[in-house]
Design an enzyme around this catalytic site. Sequence first.
Site, PDB file in Angstrom:
ATOM      1  N   LEU A 183       0.826  -1.213   0.000  1.00 16.67           N
ATOM      2  CA  LEU A 183       0.000   0.000   0.000  1.00 16.67           C
ATOM      3  C   LEU A 183       0.851   1.250   0.000  1.00 16.67           C
ATOM      4  O   LEU A 183       0.617   2.178  -0.773  1.00 16.67           O
ATOM      5  CB  LEU A 183      -0.927  -0.002   1.212  1.00 16.67           C
ATOM      6  CG  LEU A 183      -2.099  -0.967   1.127  1.00 16.67           C
ATOM      7  CD1 LEU A 183      -2.941  -0.868   2.386  1.00 16.67           C
ATOM      8  CD2 LEU A 183      -2.954  -0.680  -0.081  1.00 16.67           C
ATOM      9  N   ALA A 184       1.853   1.292   0.875  1.00 15.50           N
ATOM     10  CA  ALA A 184       2.676   2.495   0.968  1.00 15.50           C
ATOM     11  C   ALA A 184       3.486   2.679  -0.319  1.00 15.50           C
ATOM     12  O   ALA A 184       3.483   3.756  -0.911  1.00 15.50           O
ATOM     13  CB  ALA A 184       3.599   2.408   2.176  1.00 15.50           C
ATOM     14  N   HIS A 223      -1.773 -10.767  17.322  1.00 13.66           N
ATOM     15  CA  HIS A 223      -3.187 -10.674  16.962  1.00 13.66           C
ATOM     16  C   HIS A 223      -3.964 -11.771  17.664  1.00 13.66           C
ATOM     17  O   HIS A 223      -3.584 -12.927  17.611  1.00 13.66           O
ATOM     18  CB  HIS A 223      -3.341 -10.801  15.451  1.00 13.66           C
ATOM     19  CG  HIS A 223      -4.666 -10.345  14.954  1.00 13.66           C
ATOM     20  ND1 HIS A 223      -5.823 -11.001  15.238  1.00 13.66           N
ATOM     21  CD2 HIS A 223      -5.020  -9.267  14.211  1.00 13.66           C
ATOM     22  CE1 HIS A 223      -6.828 -10.355  14.675  1.00 13.66           C
ATOM     23  NE2 HIS A 223      -6.367  -9.296  14.056  1.00 13.66           N
ATOM     24  N   SER A 270     -10.014 -12.453  10.559  1.00 11.73           N
ATOM     25  CA  SER A 270     -10.155 -11.006  10.750  1.00 11.73           C
ATOM     26  C   SER A 270     -10.746 -10.618  12.088  1.00 11.73           C
ATOM     27  O   SER A 270     -11.642 -11.261  12.611  1.00 11.73           O
ATOM     28  CB  SER A 270     -11.043 -10.427   9.660  1.00 11.73           C
ATOM     29  OG  SER A 270     -11.423  -9.115  10.009  1.00 11.73           O
ATOM     30  N   ARG A 288      -6.305  -5.289  20.527  1.00 15.44           N
ATOM     31  CA  ARG A 288      -5.682  -6.580  20.251  1.00 15.44           C
ATOM     32  C   ARG A 288      -4.764  -7.049  21.364  1.00 15.44           C
ATOM     33  O   ARG A 288      -4.769  -8.226  21.744  1.00 15.44           O
ATOM     34  CB  ARG A 288      -4.899  -6.491  18.945  1.00 15.44           C
ATOM     35  CG  ARG A 288      -5.824  -6.338  17.777  1.00 15.44           C
ATOM     36  CD  ARG A 288      -5.083  -6.080  16.500  1.00 15.44           C
ATOM     37  NE  ARG A 288      -6.046  -6.060  15.394  1.00 15.44           N
ATOM     38  CZ  ARG A 288      -5.727  -5.785  14.145  1.00 15.44           C
ATOM     39  NH1 ARG A 288      -4.483  -5.491  13.829  1.00 15.44           N
ATOM     40  NH2 ARG A 288      -6.647  -5.807  13.209  1.00 15.44           N
ATOM     41  N   HIS A 343       1.558 -10.617  14.322  1.00 17.93           N
ATOM     42  CA  HIS A 343       0.806 -10.091  13.189  1.00 17.93           C
ATOM     43  C   HIS A 343       1.425  -8.836  12.592  1.00 17.93           C
ATOM     44  O   HIS A 343       1.452  -8.654  11.382  1.00 17.93           O
ATOM     45  CB  HIS A 343      -0.606  -9.788  13.667  1.00 17.93           C
ATOM     46  CG  HIS A 343      -1.504  -9.243  12.605  1.00 17.93           C
ATOM     47  ND1 HIS A 343      -1.717  -9.899  11.417  1.00 17.93           N
ATOM     48  CD2 HIS A 343      -2.254  -8.109  12.539  1.00 17.93           C
ATOM     49  CE1 HIS A 343      -2.551  -9.194  10.683  1.00 17.93           C
ATOM     50  NE2 HIS A 343      -2.886  -8.093  11.327  1.00 17.93           N
ATOM     51  N   GLU A 384       4.388   0.203   7.367  1.00 21.63           N
ATOM     52  CA  GLU A 384       4.792  -0.603   8.524  1.00 21.63           C
ATOM     53  C   GLU A 384       6.302  -0.546   8.752  1.00 21.63           C
ATOM     54  O   GLU A 384       6.776  -0.801   9.860  1.00 21.63           O
ATOM     55  CB  GLU A 384       4.331  -2.059   8.330  1.00 21.63           C
ATOM     56  CG  GLU A 384       4.457  -2.915   9.592  1.00 21.63           C
ATOM     57  CD  GLU A 384       4.019  -4.363   9.391  1.00 21.63           C
ATOM     58  OE1 GLU A 384       3.451  -4.683   8.330  1.00 21.63           O
ATOM     59  OE2 GLU A 384       4.246  -5.186  10.304  1.00 21.63           O
TER      60      GLU A 384
END
Lengths: 667, 263, 253
Positions: free
Chosen positions: A45-46, A268, A286, A339, A431, A455
């Site tokens: 994404l980044a 997670h 999820s 979480r 995670h 991240e």
Amino acid sequence: MTSKLDSKIPEGNLEQKWTKYRSTVPLVNPANKRSLEVLIIGSGLAGASAAASLAELGYKVKVFCFQDSARRAHSIAAQGGINAAKNYQNDGDSTYRLFYDTIKGGDYRAREANVYRLAEVSANIIDQCVASGVPFAREYGGLLSNRSFGGTQVQRTFYAAGQTGQQLLLGAYSGLQRQVGMGNVKMYARHEMLEVVTIDGVCRGIIARDLTTGNLERHFGHAVLLCTGGYGNVFYLSTNAMGSNVTAAWKAHKKGAMMANPCFTQIHPTCIPVSGDHQSKLTLMSESLRNDGRIWVPAKKEDAVALRENRIKPNDIKEEDRDYYLERRYPAFGNLVPRDVASRAAKERCDAGFGVNKTGEAVFLDFAFNTIRYGNMEATKKGMHNPTQDQIVEMGRAVVKEKYGNLFDMYQQITGVNPYEQPMMIYPAVHYTMGGLWVDYNLMTNIPGLYALGEANFSEHGANRLGASALMQGLADGYFVIPYTIGAYLNKEIMTKAIPTDHEAFVAAENKVKGTIDQLMGIKGTKSVDYFHKRLGLIMWNKCGMARSSEELTKAISDIQTLRKEFWSDVRVPGDANEMNSELEKAVRVADFLELGELMCKDALTRNESCGGHFREEYQTEEGEAMRDDENYKYVAAWEYFEGNTWELHKEDLVYENIKIAQRSYK
Amino acid sequence: MNWVTKMFSSSLGQKFIMALTGLFLCTFLVIHMIGNLQLFKSDFGLAFNTYAVFMTTFPLIKVVSYLLYASVLFHAFKGFMLIAKNRKARPVKYAVQDGAANSHWTSRNMGILGTIILLFIVVHMKNFWYEYKFGHDVGYTAYIQDIHKDTLVSQAMEPTYTQVKKIEEVNYSNESGQYHVTIVKDLYKEVAVEFKEWWLVALYVLCMFAVAFHLYHGFQSAFQTFGINHSKFNGLIKFIGIWFFSVIIPASFAAMPLFFFFK
Amino acid sequence: MEKNLNLSLKVWRQKNAKDKGQFETYKVNDISTDMSFLEMFDVLNERLIVDGKEPIAFDHDCREGICGMCSMFINGRPHGPKQGVTTCQLHMRSFNDGDTIVVEPWRASPFPVIKDLVVDRSAFDRIISAGGFISINTGNAQDANSLPIPKDDADESFAAASCIGCGACVAACKNASAMLFVSAKVSQLALLPQGQPERKQRVMEMVAQMDSEGFGSCTNTGACSAECPKEISLTHIARMNRDYISAELSSTK
């Protein structure tokens, strides 16, 4: 604050910092942009969003990824959703509330200014994604649908079934491919960055290995953006992709970029439990499942034992003999606690002997209650006055299937158990890593010209990330932050001509990479790379995982040092260096993990408090809640690397001017 | 390249041509079958022979028939080209490929089925079309009908009859009534003779299986190629494709040689 | 319940793109039915490494069925015998003790073999580059809710967009056609109002690129959709066919 760390946070009040800064940051004129080269490592994404945006602006961009296509980056696996302070649900959301939730969720270990900026641009991300064709879930009226995630009391999560990351990544990827087609981006798939090239302390390029041919390549860039994700695979078993690694970030670290808060890892709470030694990775279920699933373990130990021995089925346990421990301990947030809290609570129950599955390391995530609730709602909608129990269950299951069908299918595929009939079994797994390369407000590391996005940097999530915020950060960094902030550096670079790659710094960097590869190929030991990786993972999971202690961490450091020596004398890398060689790729990555692991333990050992994902057994309340020490540890721990795996700690103090720091409570 | 060539040389355009010609041939089959049903009439071939004349002389039909020949050739030619191209797309074959697991065998064998049909068309055209048009073996038959009673009074071969036209009609009357005489090229007789050969009958019946299987996939496939795939209409297309084009039509055609063989 | 299998594997080995390649047979024992197919390959590779042999190269990454990188042709079918799963999500409980399993790479001229079971699928990226996008620059977007989209259209678009680009459609198709992949993207964007301005141009450009890559043509066998791990429907191909013809007939290009 150490002089080496200048966070460059703009002056002014919180709400205006970014708007003002954005309007005053120096610009690069379009003609000059054409001669400025930007190298982007990683196409998640980044990386993809940064590449598309920078290429649109006119920079010459090269993108590198180790996978066979930019579309494979692990952002694709994110399931639940992406947060944005749109307040479409009219439930009281705002930029400030998203900012506040993120800081609090991160246990007050993130920078105010960065997080506020993130909350501010979150709304633009949704607009951008919808415009680029991302098919988010919608209501019947045609408007966007939202759901809740852990650690929040509003519905601000946008989603596309259980495949939000995939849809967002494909959106960014299509923007990237558009630029590739226009010739503004040159794509290097199946390429891995193995060294940062610096000249006079300034980042000037990279050395990359073509994974198909084994050739080492030199690439010059006026700026290098590391968008290489997290390092969760240091634990061997994690929800990361098999190829996810720390190598690019670690090479930067060894070149002088500081690593910040490396011990902040997110475990997670809802993953499919380990089934055996052959396990190669863990699969996430999820967090959105916690909207409708209730988490429980048997209240009686004998029931837990009977379940482990497969003598009874979960549904045999009566309602009053179940312990919905999250609802019991945290009545305000219940199953939707953050979480870190949910993971530790699961570990606490399992350690106390109430765990299920044959290993005793699992808890139930049960949809029966909400299946019935949905079934009744459907019956009312359809005007059925006396529905039978079977009809209610059937209709309820249809609703659950509509919401989570792909996750349920995946669960059944992996475990062979039908989760519509039996409750799911879940257990926490590594995670996400909140830690990463230290960056300033511009997302630049302490090496001029070297940036870290997504991240790979440490900046927005503090000690714990809230669900659906990773996608938000990745896209915020790539679409809306770096296109502005990179100008602050590149406007001074317009006079720098492209440096020929036969410059001695490139030659030296390439020789160093070649040296490492030759050394690895030359060991010709007896054990596979995975053998060492698995052992490292076990050390990290047992000693630097969900609960840490000074004693165990100290032991871990020496264990890792021993393992590292063993690796460098006994690893076996078959094949040749000048061909496709996946074992060599793994070896290079694991060699870096073996160093990172030590630093993580060192960081954890130095941080004598419990906060977010970092839980030190010595620092807890009587009820077993984390005990933070704001007086002594309200800082970012940035580690500087020195030859021979030694580190120096630099501290960046965190200043909270807009938020009153409080004990985090979800009760 | 102009847009027409560009469009029809793209893979989708070529498919479009296949579908278009294929469906056109399907409509021809319907007409051909309905016409040929006259073979089953007990009128010694009068209706059939008259129909044959109509089909070979009426100007509009003539135009359509040239379109038809072109379609057959084009459909076959394009089909072979596509097969060649598709083979090139996979130069190294799989050692094991389980096509049955994911598709109907008819859809995977359209080329073979189509080739059988093409050969059949050649044989069929030689036997009847060529003979009828250019051959010397097809003779003439005179049919005498009673106009008032609307019955066939007699029919007889006219071996010596020679004329330019394929059909000649006259009315005459005498004391016993009014009559209509039709002298026509007797294709019916040719059919009846040919289909006494067992091997030809067997060939025809077998080829009708090829037609059935080719259309089982082909008819429905053409609609998909045109982009007509909708849950509301798929059932109807499937029904027509299976029951009409791959059962009724080939079965009717197969019944003709069998009818004459066992007659 | 879990049990153990002994299997015989016939795997395609090819040193590099130029090598001719051949099958090799390996015995693997004590394979737990809880393992994934790729974990079984891990076990085999671990043994090959310890024995001083070269491990089998295969593509894989996320191992949760979403990245689309894994690509094995197992017993004559892409991603093996189960419907709707990728190779990484295929578990050994789908096989029986004593089975012989034949594993080949995807076969198509636009997907040349790089090594063993690894193929080059960059043709797919080039097809997306040709038009699989909405041309909108960062920062130009209007408010996301200013454009209501009927839920059914959004859902249908999502169903198409769930394509993972693994190439199983090409691998399964007897013609090595890429129609399902291309149509999934065309259809996803054609169903959304945002996709309308470039709708005609998109389908023409993408089809042209698909053809120039050397994929075969579609004969509507349906094998692609039957083998697609995301079960993408043939209706998307129909939509692309429609769009293509109408675009060619009505566009000014």
